[in-house]
Motif scaffolding. Sequence first.
Motif, PDB file in Angstrom:
ATOM      1  N   THR A  25       3.269  -1.436   9.298  1.00 47.88           N
ATOM      2  CA  THR A  25       4.652  -1.115   8.584  1.00 47.88           C
ATOM      3  C   THR A  25       5.474  -2.540   7.962  1.00 47.88           C
ATOM      4  OG1 THR A  25       4.956   0.029  10.101  1.00 47.88           O
ATOM      5  CG2 THR A  25       6.836  -0.091   9.224  1.00 47.88           C
ATOM      6  N   TYR A  26       5.506  -3.410   9.151  1.00 42.76           N
ATOM      7  CA  TYR A  26       5.882  -4.635   8.974  1.00 42.76           C
ATOM      8  C   TYR A  26       5.839  -5.287   8.044  1.00 42.76           C
ATOM      9  CZ  TYR A  26       9.683  -4.643  12.375  1.00 42.76           C
ATOM     10  OH  TYR A  26      10.463  -3.677  12.973  1.00 42.76           O
ATOM     11  N   MET A  27       3.578  -4.944   7.177  1.00 49.28           N
ATOM     12  CA  MET A  27       3.711  -6.262   6.903  1.00 49.28           C
ATOM     13  C   MET A  27       3.324  -5.987   4.790  1.00 49.28           C
ATOM     14  SD  MET A  27      -0.260  -7.108   5.792  1.00 49.28           S
ATOM     15  CE  MET A  27      -0.400  -7.583   7.544  1.00 49.28           C
ATOM     16  N   LEU A  28       3.519  -4.217   5.695  1.00 43.27           N
ATOM     17  CA  LEU A  28       3.894  -3.344   3.761  1.00 43.27           C
ATOM     18  C   LEU A  28       5.721  -3.293   3.645  1.00 43.27           C
ATOM     19  CD1 LEU A  28       3.008  -1.500   1.919  1.00 43.27           C
ATOM     20  CD2 LEU A  28       2.931   0.611   2.915  1.00 43.27           C
ATOM     21  N   LEU A  29       6.181  -3.353   4.415  1.00 42.69           N
ATOM     22  CA  LEU A  29       7.674  -3.233   4.387  1.00 42.69           C
ATOM     23  C   LEU A  29       7.832  -5.194   3.622  1.00 42.69           C
ATOM     24  CD1 LEU A  29      10.396  -2.261   4.594  1.00 42.69           C
ATOM     25  CD2 LEU A  29      10.632  -3.247   7.149  1.00 42.69           C
ATOM     26  N   ALA A  30       7.355  -6.275   3.945  1.00 38.38           N
ATOM     27  CA  ALA A  30       7.549  -7.267   3.272  1.00 38.38           C
ATOM     28  C   ALA A  30       6.753  -7.154   1.795  1.00 38.38           C
ATOM     29  CB  ALA A  30       6.600  -8.434   3.966  1.00 38.38           C
ATOM     30  N   MET A  31       6.287  -6.941   1.358  1.00 43.84           N
ATOM     31  CA  MET A  31       5.198  -6.665   0.327  1.00 43.84           C
ATOM     32  C   MET A  31       5.748  -5.571  -0.495  1.00 43.84           C
ATOM     33  SD  MET A  31       1.816  -7.161   0.878  1.00 43.84           S
ATOM     34  CE  MET A  31       1.068  -5.020   1.951  1.00 43.84           C
ATOM     35  N   THR A  32       6.677  -4.355  -0.293  1.00 42.75           N
ATOM     36  CA  THR A  32       7.518  -3.928  -0.605  1.00 42.75           C
ATOM     37  C   THR A  32       8.885  -4.143  -1.654  1.00 42.75           C
ATOM     38  OG1 THR A  32       8.207  -2.486   1.163  1.00 42.75           O
ATOM     39  CG2 THR A  32       6.440  -1.799  -0.333  1.00 42.75           C
ATOM     40  N   LEU A  33       9.436  -5.294  -0.114  1.00 39.81           N
ATOM     41  CA  LEU A  33      10.942  -5.248  -0.196  1.00 39.81           C
ATOM     42  C   LEU A  33      10.876  -6.863  -1.644  1.00 39.81           C
ATOM     43  CD1 LEU A  33      12.084  -5.714   3.347  1.00 39.81           C
ATOM     44  CD2 LEU A  33      13.259  -4.229   1.676  1.00 39.81           C
ATOM     45  N   PHE A  81       4.629   1.213  -3.367  1.00 39.98           N
ATOM     46  CA  PHE A  81       5.777   0.720  -4.577  1.00 39.98           C
ATOM     47  C   PHE A  81       5.825   1.166  -5.401  1.00 39.98           C
ATOM     48  CE2 PHE A  81       1.968  -1.809  -1.872  1.00 39.98           C
ATOM     49  CZ  PHE A  81       2.990  -3.470  -2.372  1.00 39.98           C
ATOM     50  N   VAL A  82       5.694   2.342  -6.204  1.00 39.67           N
ATOM     51  CA  VAL A  82       6.202   3.307  -7.636  1.00 39.67           C
ATOM     52  C   VAL A  82       7.442   3.425  -6.580  1.00 39.67           C
ATOM     53  CG1 VAL A  82       6.083   4.773  -8.290  1.00 39.67           C
ATOM     54  CG2 VAL A  82       4.347   3.843  -8.347  1.00 39.67           C
ATOM     55  N   PHE A  83       7.322   4.051  -5.411  1.00 39.36           N
ATOM     56  CA  PHE A  83       9.006   4.798  -5.276  1.00 39.36           C
ATOM     57  C   PHE A  83       9.702   2.989  -5.036  1.00 39.36           C
ATOM     58  CE2 PHE A  83      11.151   4.361  -1.213  1.00 39.36           C
ATOM     59  CZ  PHE A  83      12.222   6.063  -1.848  1.00 39.36           C
ATOM     60  N   THR A  84       9.455   2.178  -4.170  1.00 42.23           N
ATOM     61  CA  THR A  84       9.725   1.132  -3.996  1.00 42.23           C
ATOM     62  C   THR A  84      10.920   0.211  -5.444  1.00 42.23           C
ATOM     63  OG1 THR A  84       8.086  -0.097  -3.108  1.00 42.23           O
ATOM     64  CG2 THR A  84       9.707   0.348  -1.269  1.00 42.23           C
ATOM     65  N   GLY A  85       9.718   0.552  -6.166  1.00 41.20           N
ATOM     66  CA  GLY A  85       9.789   0.062  -7.459  1.00 41.20           C
ATOM     67  C   GLY A  85      10.985   0.377  -8.401  1.00 41.20           C
TER      68      GLY A  85
END
Length: 222
Positions: A25-33, A81-85
């Motif tokens: 979660t924290y790894m994907l969160l860091a990348m998406t942020l 990634f689409v969502f956060t982008g």
Amino acid sequence: MDQRTSFSSAGEASALQTNKVLRNTYMLLAMTLTFSAVCAGVAMSIGLGQGAAMMMSLGALVMIFFLNKAAQSSMGIVFVFVFTGLLGASLGPMLNHYAGFPGGTSLIMQAFGTTALVFFGLSGYVLTTKKDFSFMGGFLLVGLIVAVVASLANIFFAIPALSLAISAAIVFIMSGFILYDTSRIINGGETNYIRATVSMYLNIYNLFTSILHLLGVFGGDD
């Protein structure tokens, strides 16, 4: 003895699963942020308009449907990634607005720093104490609904004081959701890191925009 060993093995497996979800979660969160911030920067540089930003926000809402459907597959990561982008890019006009203030860049960085401080502080508290904040779920949901209804009403009334109150309320509500969502992960309430990432991202996103609005008001925003 065998039964105790079985319980111990089950407990260890559960702890390993929880740690895996938390780490992912924290790894994907860091990348998406990071990706979201890049998209926001691009939107600012090209001068993205309010209409396009609104369409991107609506597109992000649609993406939530696909995210829920694909949360158990690798395709869910693409949708994240689409969502956060889309949400990141939709911040472009707002960030350009505040960047136009005297010391606007400093204001944005201050909002970013405050958001990071709140997030790491609250998440760290839950991770350290292992406290269960699941009891807050109902209260937070009601508070969020009230804030959304008030925000929609204020579109028509345009009361500055109400707008300020809503932003302050959202800061507290999102802070509560950070406690709640982190607690759900470490206590096994959320076992899907894609859904957990989306929840955490939305907490941070709304926290940041509300803090920026509050700082903008006290910094001279009319």
